[in-house]
Each structure stands twice: as C-alpha cells, then as structure tokens.
Design an enzyme around this catalytic site. Structure first.
Site, PDB file in Angstrom:
ATOM      1  N   HIS A 100       0.871  -1.170   0.000  1.00  0.00           N
ATOM      2  CA  HIS A 100       0.000   0.000   0.000  1.00  0.00           C
ATOM      3  C   HIS A 100       0.914   1.228   0.000  1.00  0.00           C
ATOM      4  O   HIS A 100       2.024   1.181   0.535  1.00  0.00           O
ATOM      5  CB  HIS A 100      -0.861   0.082   1.266  1.00  0.00           C
ATOM      6  CG  HIS A 100      -1.780  -1.071   1.505  1.00  0.00           C
ATOM      7  ND1 HIS A 100      -1.353  -2.244   2.082  1.00  0.00           N
ATOM      8  CD2 HIS A 100      -3.110  -1.214   1.293  1.00  0.00           C
ATOM      9  CE1 HIS A 100      -2.382  -3.068   2.206  1.00  0.00           C
ATOM     10  NE2 HIS A 100      -3.459  -2.473   1.728  1.00  0.00           N
ATOM     11  N   ASP A 103       2.222   2.108   3.351  1.00  0.00           N
ATOM     12  CA  ASP A 103       3.187   1.167   3.930  1.00  0.00           C
ATOM     13  C   ASP A 103       4.606   1.632   3.658  1.00  0.00           C
ATOM     14  O   ASP A 103       5.470   1.572   4.535  1.00  0.00           O
ATOM     15  CB  ASP A 103       3.059  -0.232   3.313  1.00  0.00           C
ATOM     16  CG  ASP A 103       1.688  -0.829   3.428  1.00  0.00           C
ATOM     17  OD1 ASP A 103       1.001  -0.542   4.416  1.00  0.00           O
ATOM     18  OD2 ASP A 103       1.304  -1.587   2.524  1.00  0.00           O
TER      19      ASP A 103
END
EC number: 5.3.1.5
Length: 439
Positions: A100, A103
């Site tokens: 993501h 992340d």
C-alpha cells in the site's frame, strides 16, 4: 550493512532436511505440469504485515523487535526500511512483493508533501528492484486508515473525500507503473456501511463504479497495462462491505460494465469470513473468468475475525492449488503472503520461519494437486457422477433442445427417475489423504 546476518539465502534441501532455514518442498526450478514451481506460484511478500506490523492489538502495544526501524514516520526511516525489505525478499528467493502507498512512505502535512514522500521512497524501491531482480506484484492505495475515510473513500457521503481518494489512487497508479507493477488492487475496507438508516446504497454503488471507471481511464492515459483486481471481504472494519465475496464482486462488475477490466484477488481468511471455503471462492471466480491472484493466509475457525495467519495446512494448500490448476493458473497474479507473524513471535528470525513454512506448504500442495490431476481419479469420479448429462435427455437439456412440455412428456412416458448414486464424500476425502500421504 545486513539486517539479517545469521540468515543465508534460503535453499531447497528436500523433505528430509531438519534445517529450519531451508525449503523442504519449494524447489523453484522443479517442473510441475510443464511449468516451474517459481512460475506456478509467483510468490510475493507483503510490505504491510512484514515491515509495518508491530504486533500491537486492542489490548496492548507492539512487541516486534525491528532493529533497523527507529519507529519514526520520517522519509529517511522509510528509505532505510526499504533496503532491509529487499534483503528479506532476496534471502527468501521471493520474486515479488506488494505494498500500500502508506506502507512504504509516510503521509505528509498535505497531499503535495505526501506525493513527494512516496516519490522519495520509490527512488529507493526502484534502485533495489534493479539491483535484486525482485519485481512489484501489485500496488494499492490505503484508503481506510486515515480518519478522512471514516465514511468510505469512493463511497463516502463527502464528495471531497472522493476527490482526495481519486488523487491518491492517481499517484499510486503512477508509482505502480514506474516500478513495473503487474497488477493494481482495490480493497474496500471502508466501502460499505454500518447502518442503512443513514446510507443511500444505490448512490454509493454508483459512485464506486464511477471511481473504478476513472481508474481504468487514467491507467490507459498513462500507459499502465497491468491487471486491475478487486479483493473481496464481507466485513471488518466495516459491518457490511460492498465487495463481500466473489459472487457479489462479479455481479457488481457486470452491472457497471467493468468486468472486462477487473479480476479478483481472493484471500483465504476473507473467504472464511464470508462463510465460504477458499476452494469455493476460487472455483466461482475461475468459472466466471475472474480469477486474478490470491492472498495466501489462513484464519482461525474458533475466532470471528481476520487473523491473517501463515498457511501451513496441506489440505488447504492442496485445495487451493487444485482450483488454480483447474482454471489455468493465475496469470499475472501471484501467491501473495498477506499474513503476519503472531504477536508472540516478535524476533526478526520469525519472519523467515513464517514465510518458509508458507512457501513449503504451497509447494507441497502444488505437488499433491498435480498428482491428483495426473491420476485422473478425482476427475473421472466427477465426470461419471454427471454422466446422465452426456447423452439422452440430459444432453438435450444442455443443448437447449427441450422445454418444460418435452420434459413432462419424457417423464410421463418414463414413469419415474433413474435411481440416484451415492455422492461418496467420505471415499473422496480418504482418497485425497492417499495423495497427501504419498507425495
């Protein structure tokens, strides 16, 4: 400087090995049904659980010991983390990874700063990919953590949130393309509702479809030709998510003329939460032409939430690989370990034990599934079970040659149905055990 000095590149040593830092079943170059294990699996390691998971739960703070991470949300820390990630990927011989946007890079004070942060970390990711050969399986945007998404992203009642989500996906698509990502995933953790009293479901579904069409259009405009994927999940964090299972997703895609652009990323634990087996979700998606990739994990049947445990059950991996082989593989998708070590498994070495176990379980599942298919025993049983459809009235029904009137005439003349045959479920379950024993 190495983050895992005591861990070598994990090698295949065979089923008799007692080395916990070796593969017993995953032999990347072994050929099964005309393809190497590496090409069948396309193993991928997730960035979020592996490098952002802390072991925190609602009852206590994180326990994970990660010496390379100073705990800050700085770009510098994110860049350092990226280098460590690729050391783990390469030592596990994992050809892919997934992320993501939040992340890999921290959110900034505003959208412009957030974009710049992602670009700065993408510089390091790109360098590491070139240096190691590890590729990006897929990217996605985290549109569920920030409080702005409390009512959803594309389905929010606040049009500004829809706009922000569009800007975020635009950037995530650009970076995914830059890094050679082969897919792009949407998971609608907040795309749903808690209560229908305050929800216009029709309007929200229309908005979600419009958002996906915008994504397709923008991908075309920048030359991103990766596969779009939707990841079904019925609940958690939202009470009712619109992408609840494979059937709901395929129906939505067809209803909004999106089915030619999207396939599904099926996760085991999400199937469990939806009241399905992984086998069911994979078979349904495959039948509908929608099987794109899988998130490999497992849940705890005694718990009611998404535990994201590493898969080590040979029955589960055999069933999963039977369905993947049945439907011709997963194309540009992969076996992506959306799984996290337990809170009590807090040392860096546990990351290796977990992934080795999961990769071995899938490798053995592949070998068992291939053996079952090679024998023809299961396929022959199923074919024989439906043999009344291969000729006579069954063949005429399938060919569309008869209607209710002809069926009535047929049964009036025949009098009653032929006797049913046993389903032999217990025999088949024992038969599967035979192949698990022999591989």
């Amino acid at each position: 400087m190495t983050a895992f000095p005591d861990v070598p590149v994990i090698q295949y040593e065979g089923p008799q090995s007692d080395n916990p830092l070796a593969f017993r079943w995953y032999n990347p170059d072994e050929v099964i049904e005309g393809k190497t294990m590496k090409d069948h699996m396309r193993f991928s390691i997730v960035y979020w659980h592996t490098f952002r998971g802390t072991g925190a739960d609602p009852f206590g703070p994180g326990t994970a010991v990660r010496p390379w991470d100073n705990g800050s949300e700085s770009v510098e820390n994110a860049q350092k983390r990226a280098v460590v990630a690729f050391e783990l990927f390469t030592k596990l011989q994992a050809p892919y990874y997934a992320w993501h946007d939040r992340d890999v890079a921290p959110e900034g004070a505003n959208l412009r700063e957030t974009h710049a942060n992602l670009d700065a970390v993408a510089d390091v990711l790109e360098e590491q990919q070139k240096a190691t050969g590890v590729k990006l399986l897929w990217g996605t945007a985290n549109m569920f953590s920030n409080p702005r998404f409390m009512h959803g992203a594309a389905t929010s009642c606040n049009a500004d949130v829809f706009a922000y989500a569009g800007a975020q996906v635009k950037k995530a698509l650009e970076v995914t393309k830059r890094l050679g990502g082969e897919n792009y995933v949407f998971w609608g953790g907040r795309e749903g509702y808690q209560n229908l009293y305050n929800t216009d479901m029709k309007r929200e579904l229309d908005h979600l479809a419009k958002f996906f069409h915008m994504a397709v259009d923008y991908a075309k405009s920048i030359g991103f030709d990766g596969q779009f994927l939707i990841e079904p999940k019925p609940k958690e964090p939202t009470k009712h998510q619109y992408d609840s299972d494979a059937a709901a997703c395929m129906n939505f895609l067809r209803a909004y003329d999106l089915d030619s652009h999207f396939k599904l990323n099926i996760e085991t634990n999400h199937a469990t939460l939806a009241g399905h087996t992984m086998m069911h979700e994979l078979d349904y998606a495959g039948i509908q032409g929608g099987l794109g990739s899988i998130d490999a994990n497992t849940g705890d049947l005694l718990l009611g939430w998404d535990t994201d445990q590493f898969p080590t059950d040979y029955y589960l991996t055999t069933q999963t690989m039977l369905m993947i082989l049945k439907h011709g593989g997963i194309g540009t998708g992969g076996v992506n370990f959306d799984a996290k070590v337990r809170r009590e498994s807090f040392e860096p070495i546990d990351l290796f034990h977990a992934h080795i176990g999961g990769m071995d379980a899938f490798a053995k599942g592949l070998k068992i599934a291939a053996a079952i298919r090679a024998s023809g025993e299961l396929a022959d049983f199923v074919k024989n079970r439906y043999s009344t459809w291969d000729s006579g009235i069954g063949a005429k029904i399938e060919a569309g040659e008869v209607g209710f009137a002809e069926l009535e005439a047929y049964m009036l003349e025949k009098g009653d149905v032929d006797a049913n045959q046993s389903g032999r479920q217990e025999y088949l379950e024992h038969m599967i055990n035979k192949y698990i024993d022999r591989v």
